[in-house]
Design a protein around this motif. Structure first.
Motif, mmCIF file in Angstrom:
data_model
loop_
_atom_site.group_PDB
_atom_site.id
_atom_site.type_symbol
_atom_site.label_atom_id
_atom_site.label_comp_id
_atom_site.label_asym_id
_atom_site.label_seq_id
_atom_site.Cartn_x
_atom_site.Cartn_y
_atom_site.Cartn_z
ATOM 1 N N PRO A 132 0.807 -1.227 0.000
ATOM 2 C CA PRO A 132 0.000 0.000 0.000
ATOM 3 C C PRO A 132 0.839 1.276 0.000
ATOM 4 N N ASP A 133 2.076 1.194 0.498
ATOM 5 C CA ASP A 133 2.948 2.374 0.514
ATOM 6 C C ASP A 133 3.701 2.576 -0.796
ATOM 7 N N LYS A 134 3.511 1.642 -1.733
ATOM 8 C CA LYS A 134 4.116 1.720 -3.068
ATOM 9 C C LYS A 134 5.647 1.768 -3.024
ATOM 10 N N SER A 135 6.214 1.086 -2.059
ATOM 11 C CA SER A 135 7.672 1.042 -1.973
ATOM 12 C C SER A 135 8.287 0.184 -3.076
ATOM 13 N N LEU A 136 7.505 -0.769 -3.609
ATOM 14 C CA LEU A 136 8.019 -1.636 -4.665
ATOM 15 C C LEU A 136 8.263 -0.882 -5.968
ATOM 16 N N GLU A 137 7.678 0.288 -6.119
ATOM 17 C CA GLU A 137 7.849 1.040 -7.359
ATOM 18 C C GLU A 137 9.309 1.422 -7.596
ATOM 19 N N ARG A 138 10.124 1.347 -6.573
ATOM 20 C CA ARG A 138 11.549 1.668 -6.723
ATOM 21 C C ARG A 138 12.364 0.450 -7.141
ATOM 22 N N LYS A 139 11.735 -0.720 -7.197
ATOM 23 C CA LYS A 139 12.441 -1.946 -7.570
ATOM 24 C C LYS A 139 12.533 -2.070 -9.095
#
Length: 228
Positions: free
Chosen positions: A47-54
């Motif tokens: 939900p925090d969209k941290s994966l978008e940096r992967k």
């Protein structure tokens, strides 16, 4: 386009088949609609969209970018033009047919994504938001972004389906990549499962229509000079 004569019995079978397919698609949409919120909650892994940096996340996300399919289509055109020039020099039909596959893949991706965007304006269904409840722009002044259907999924599946028709050996890798693109949108909570489902159905319809319309053109499946 080649027109094939069908007997009355064959036309009846064709109508029954289309009715069965339409019923199955409608039933699938109904089931997913009933399960939409539960699926959304189960897949909301970031939900925090941290994966978008992967890097892997961005890789699959780009399958839903039209620019990706434009570049791939251009590469396919250059490849087919080279084949036409070296294997069939002087054949103007082969040269004009060299545009076919790359252009079809690009059009399939672009038109599928465009169809999804058009449906967004018609359906006015919002993205899931914080609760996963359905909200519609017809009844609320500001629902934020619209989600039905997913244009990223539409673009990815449009390009993947058309490319797999030209290169059957690539079917499962390309469809898997398109599905991963759709999942990148769902694990951050940006789309419901029905947003993706409808986008896939739209993409197939766009690809089928393009294939039927262009099959008699140079490079098309039914053109007598097509050599593949």
């Amino acid at each position: 386009m080649t027109h094939v004569y069908l007997s009355p019995l064959e036309r009846t079978h064709l109508r029954i088949r289309r009715l069965v397919i339409a019923t199955a698609l409608a039933l699938g949409l109904l089931i997913l609609t009933l399960l939409d919120r539960a699926i959304w909650q189960a897949l909301l892994l970031d939900p925090d969209k941290s994966l978008e940096r992967k890097d892997w996340w961005q890789l699959f996300r780009q399958f839903g970018s039209l620019l990706f399919w434009i570049i791939l289509g251009l590469c396919l055109i250059l490849h087919d033009a080279h084949i036409a020039r070296t294997r069939r020099p002087g054949d103007h039909i082969a040269r004009s047919g060299a545009l076919h596959r790359g252009l079809m893949v690009t059009l399939a991706a672009g038109l599928s994504g465009g169809a999804a965007e058009l449906l967004k304006g018609l359906s006015q269904r919002a993205r899931p938001g914080e609760t996963g409840e359905y909200r519609f722009g017809w009844f609320e002044a500001d629902v934020g972004g619209l989600g039905l259907a997913s244009s990223h999924a539409g673009t990815a599946f449009g390009g993947a389906i058309m490319l797999s028709w030209f290169f059957p050996a690539l079917r499962w890798p390309m469809l898997t990549a398109a599905l991963m693109c759709a999942l990148t949108r769902m694990i951050v909570g940006a789309h419901y499962a029905t947003d993706v489902y409808v986008a896939i159905v739209l993409s197939y319809a766009v690809c089928w229509s393009l294939w039927r319309f262009s099959s008699g053109f140079p490079g098309g499946a039914n053109h007598p000079a097509t050599d593949r």
